[in-house]
Design a protein around this motif. Sequence first.
Motif, mmCIF file in Angstrom:
data_model
loop_
_atom_site.group_PDB
_atom_site.id
_atom_site.type_symbol
_atom_site.label_atom_id
_atom_site.label_comp_id
_atom_site.label_asym_id
_atom_site.label_seq_id
_atom_site.Cartn_x
_atom_site.Cartn_y
_atom_site.Cartn_z
ATOM 1 N N PRO A 121 -7.600 10.771 -7.404
ATOM 2 C CA PRO A 121 -7.018 10.120 -6.511
ATOM 3 C C PRO A 121 -7.629 9.427 -5.591
ATOM 4 C CG PRO A 121 -8.370 11.895 -5.998
ATOM 5 C CD PRO A 121 -8.801 11.808 -8.009
ATOM 6 N N PHE A 122 -7.380 8.728 -4.882
ATOM 7 C CA PHE A 122 -7.523 7.602 -3.862
ATOM 8 C C PHE A 122 -6.853 7.719 -2.341
ATOM 9 C CE2 PHE A 122 -4.474 5.717 -6.751
ATOM 10 C CZ PHE A 122 -3.490 5.034 -5.793
ATOM 11 N N VAL A 123 -6.954 6.708 -1.521
ATOM 12 C CA VAL A 123 -6.806 6.980 -0.083
ATOM 13 C C VAL A 123 -6.410 5.487 -0.122
ATOM 14 C CG1 VAL A 123 -7.712 8.628 1.143
ATOM 15 C CG2 VAL A 123 -8.290 5.891 1.406
ATOM 16 N N VAL A 124 -5.057 5.230 0.614
ATOM 17 C CA VAL A 124 -4.193 3.692 0.595
ATOM 18 C C VAL A 124 -4.934 3.005 1.978
ATOM 19 C CG1 VAL A 124 -2.246 2.780 0.236
ATOM 20 C CG2 VAL A 124 -3.172 4.418 -1.478
ATOM 21 N N ASP A 125 -5.618 1.964 2.261
ATOM 22 C CA ASP A 125 -5.528 1.483 3.681
ATOM 23 C C ASP A 125 -4.445 0.579 4.291
ATOM 24 O OD1 ASP A 125 -5.760 -0.100 5.766
ATOM 25 O OD2 ASP A 125 -8.509 -0.076 5.353
ATOM 26 N N LYS A 126 -3.651 1.525 5.227
ATOM 27 C CA LYS A 126 -2.236 1.101 5.400
ATOM 28 C C LYS A 126 -2.085 -0.577 5.630
ATOM 29 C CE LYS A 126 0.162 5.493 5.560
ATOM 30 N NZ LYS A 126 1.282 6.507 6.478
ATOM 31 N N SER A 127 -3.510 -0.902 6.252
ATOM 32 C CA SER A 127 -3.668 -2.464 7.032
ATOM 33 C C SER A 127 -3.574 -3.455 5.959
ATOM 34 C CB SER A 127 -4.788 -1.984 8.277
ATOM 35 O OG SER A 127 -6.278 -2.032 7.440
ATOM 36 N N PHE A 136 -1.250 -4.399 4.037
ATOM 37 C CA PHE A 136 0.296 -4.224 3.520
ATOM 38 C C PHE A 136 0.298 -5.226 5.160
ATOM 39 C CE2 PHE A 136 -0.480 -0.505 0.911
ATOM 40 C CZ PHE A 136 -0.202 -1.089 0.138
ATOM 41 N N ASP A 137 -0.034 -5.536 5.929
ATOM 42 C CA ASP A 137 -0.310 -6.484 6.362
ATOM 43 C C ASP A 137 -0.940 -7.394 7.232
ATOM 44 O OD1 ASP A 137 -0.045 -7.331 9.836
ATOM 45 O OD2 ASP A 137 -1.159 -5.473 10.420
ATOM 46 N N GLU A 138 0.038 -9.196 6.538
ATOM 47 C CA GLU A 138 -0.485 -9.426 6.853
ATOM 48 C C GLU A 138 -0.039 -10.306 8.218
ATOM 49 O OE1 GLU A 138 2.987 -11.744 3.788
ATOM 50 O OE2 GLU A 138 2.648 -10.001 2.912
ATOM 51 N N LYS A 139 -1.062 -9.318 8.963
ATOM 52 C CA LYS A 139 -1.509 -11.044 10.068
ATOM 53 C C LYS A 139 -2.911 -10.683 10.312
ATOM 54 C CE LYS A 139 -2.664 -7.332 13.268
ATOM 55 N NZ LYS A 139 -2.333 -6.540 14.431
ATOM 56 N N LEU A 164 -5.299 -12.732 7.808
ATOM 57 C CA LEU A 164 -5.656 -13.243 6.653
ATOM 58 C C LEU A 164 -5.152 -12.911 4.822
ATOM 59 C CD1 LEU A 164 -5.133 -16.815 5.909
ATOM 60 C CD2 LEU A 164 -7.990 -16.435 6.791
ATOM 61 N N ARG A 165 -6.592 -12.892 5.300
ATOM 62 C CA ARG A 165 -7.286 -12.101 3.542
ATOM 63 C C ARG A 165 -5.585 -10.995 2.722
ATOM 64 N NH1 ARG A 165 -11.131 -10.989 0.494
ATOM 65 N NH2 ARG A 165 -12.932 -11.820 2.081
ATOM 66 N N ASN A 166 -5.070 -10.227 3.760
ATOM 67 C CA ASN A 166 -4.251 -9.703 3.895
ATOM 68 C C ASN A 166 -2.566 -10.535 2.801
ATOM 69 O OD1 ASN A 166 -4.864 -7.298 3.289
ATOM 70 N ND2 ASN A 166 -4.273 -6.831 5.613
ATOM 71 N N TRP A 167 -2.810 -11.655 3.747
ATOM 72 C CA TRP A 167 -1.838 -12.861 3.393
ATOM 73 C C TRP A 167 -2.029 -13.748 1.647
ATOM 74 C CZ3 TRP A 167 -2.388 -18.426 3.521
ATOM 75 C CH2 TRP A 167 -0.621 -19.340 3.157
ATOM 76 N N VAL A 168 -3.523 -14.091 1.983
ATOM 77 C CA VAL A 168 -3.923 -14.450 0.349
ATOM 78 C C VAL A 168 -3.718 -14.239 -0.390
ATOM 79 C CG1 VAL A 168 -5.553 -15.465 -0.614
ATOM 80 C CG2 VAL A 168 -5.272 -16.050 2.074
ATOM 81 N N ARG A 169 -3.428 -12.208 -0.442
ATOM 82 C CA ARG A 169 -3.545 -11.602 -1.484
ATOM 83 C C ARG A 169 -2.219 -11.102 -1.664
ATOM 84 N NH1 ARG A 169 -5.981 -6.386 0.519
ATOM 85 N NH2 ARG A 169 -7.547 -7.509 0.553
ATOM 86 N N ASN A 170 -1.598 -11.148 -0.565
ATOM 87 C CA ASN A 170 0.308 -10.511 -1.362
ATOM 88 C C ASN A 170 1.139 -11.657 -1.531
ATOM 89 O OD1 ASN A 170 -0.723 -7.613 -0.581
ATOM 90 N ND2 ASN A 170 -0.204 -8.767 1.443
#
Length: 418
Positions: free
Chosen positions: A181-187, A189-192, A194-200
Motif C-alpha cells: 500500500p502507499f499514499v498518493v501526493d495529489k500535489s 499532479f499540480d503543474e503549477k 515546475l517539477r510536476n510540469w517537467v515530469r508530466n
Amino acid sequence: MNTLYEKILFKECNAYKNKKLIVAFSGGKDSLSILHFLVKNKDLLSISDIIACHINHQIRPDSDDDEKFAKEFCDKLNVKIYTYKIDVFDYVKKYKVSIEEAARILRYKKLYDLLNDIKYDFIVTAHHKDDLIENFFIRVFRGTPIYNLSGFNINDDVIKRPLLNINRECIEEYIDYYQLPFVVDKSNFDEKYLRNWVRNKIVKEIKSYNKGFLNNIIRLIDESKELSDYLKRKCFVEVNELKEDFIYFSKDRLLKYDEYERKFILNDILRCYFKVEKKHISSILQSLYKNHSKRVILPENYIFEKSYTNCYLYKKHYLKDFEIIKKEEEKEIILPFINKKIVFSGIYKDMQLIVRNRRNGDRFKGKKLKDIFIDKKIDLIIRDTSVIIENNGEIIWVENISENEDIKIEKIEGGYYE
C-alpha cells in the motif's frame, strides 16, 4: 531476487554493512519501496539498524493522513519512526523562497538534526533515475551553468541515494509484486510546480517518443559532473567555516583565477547555503572589482561581503546593533550573538561602562573611528562587530585598535573571528 529492482539495489546497498540508517519516508511509492527493501533484507545486508523519519509539511489538507499512514506502515514493519511537523508557509513568508524550496530546506534540516541527535551514519532518500532527469531539465530551464547540471541541491557524504540507477517503472514493478500500500501526493499532479510540469509533460513525452533519449541525458549529466570535478581540482579556494552561517575565504586567492573559474568557485561555495542564480553570481563578481568594501544581499538573509583581505558570507543578524550596560563590579559581558566575551579587570572591573558596536559619527582620540579602521585596513564585517567600550559618553577602548591588559576579548566556541 524476485524483481529487477531487488537485483540492482542489492548491489547498491552492500555499502551499508554495520551502518545505522535513517530512511526519509513520505509514504509514497519511492520511499516506501526502499524502506520495505532495506527492512526485508536487513540481515542479508548486515545493516546495524534502520529507522524511518516522516516530515509532515502541512501543505495539503490530507498531510495528517499521510503521517498516520507512515506510522501504521512502520508499525507493521516493526520499524521505529520519528515524525515532525514543519511550517513551510511561515518559512516562505520569512525568507521569500518558493514553497518547494522552503519544504526542501526544512525537511533536510530535520533529517540532519535527527542524524546528529541519535548518532546514526546515513540518511537514505528515495531519489531515483527519473528524479535525476527531471532535475536536469529544471536546472536547464533555470539557466544553471553547464558544470552544475548533475546531482541534487544537497550533496553530502551522509546522504545516500541508492535508487539512482533505478527508474520509476522498476519501482512500480516492485510495489506491484509485493502488493504494497502507499499514499498518493495529489500535489504531484499540480503543474503549477515546475517539477510536476517537467515530469508530466517533458519526460513523459520523451518516454513515449524514444526512451533511448533519456540515456543520452544521463550521459550529459555524467559529463557535467566530470566538468565539475575537473574544475574543483583545478580551481581551489580554501573556505573557512567558523560557524554554520559565517564563512570567509581569501579575496586575492579568488581573483587569481579567470572569470569563468571565479563563477564556478562562487557557485560551488554558495550552493551549499541557498539556491544560487546567475544574478547572484553577477552581482558578486561586480563587487569584486570595486576599490572599496561592498556588500551584496542574497537569499535566506545571507550577505556576501568583499572587503580588504577576505570575502565573507554570513547571515544578516551579525550586523544588528547592540548596547549593553556593564554594571559596577561586573567582571564580564557575554555577547552570544557575535560569539564573544569581554573580560574586565583592574580599574574597569569596578566601573559602570557601555558595551556596544560602532555607530555613524563615532570618534576615538580625536579622529573618526571609521577612518582609523580604514587606515588599518580592517575588513568591514570585523569593524561592524568590533566591541566598543564607552565611559560617560566617551569611547575609551575599541577592539582591534586599542591595547589594554585590563580589557580582553575571548572567543566563545563557534565564533567566527580569530
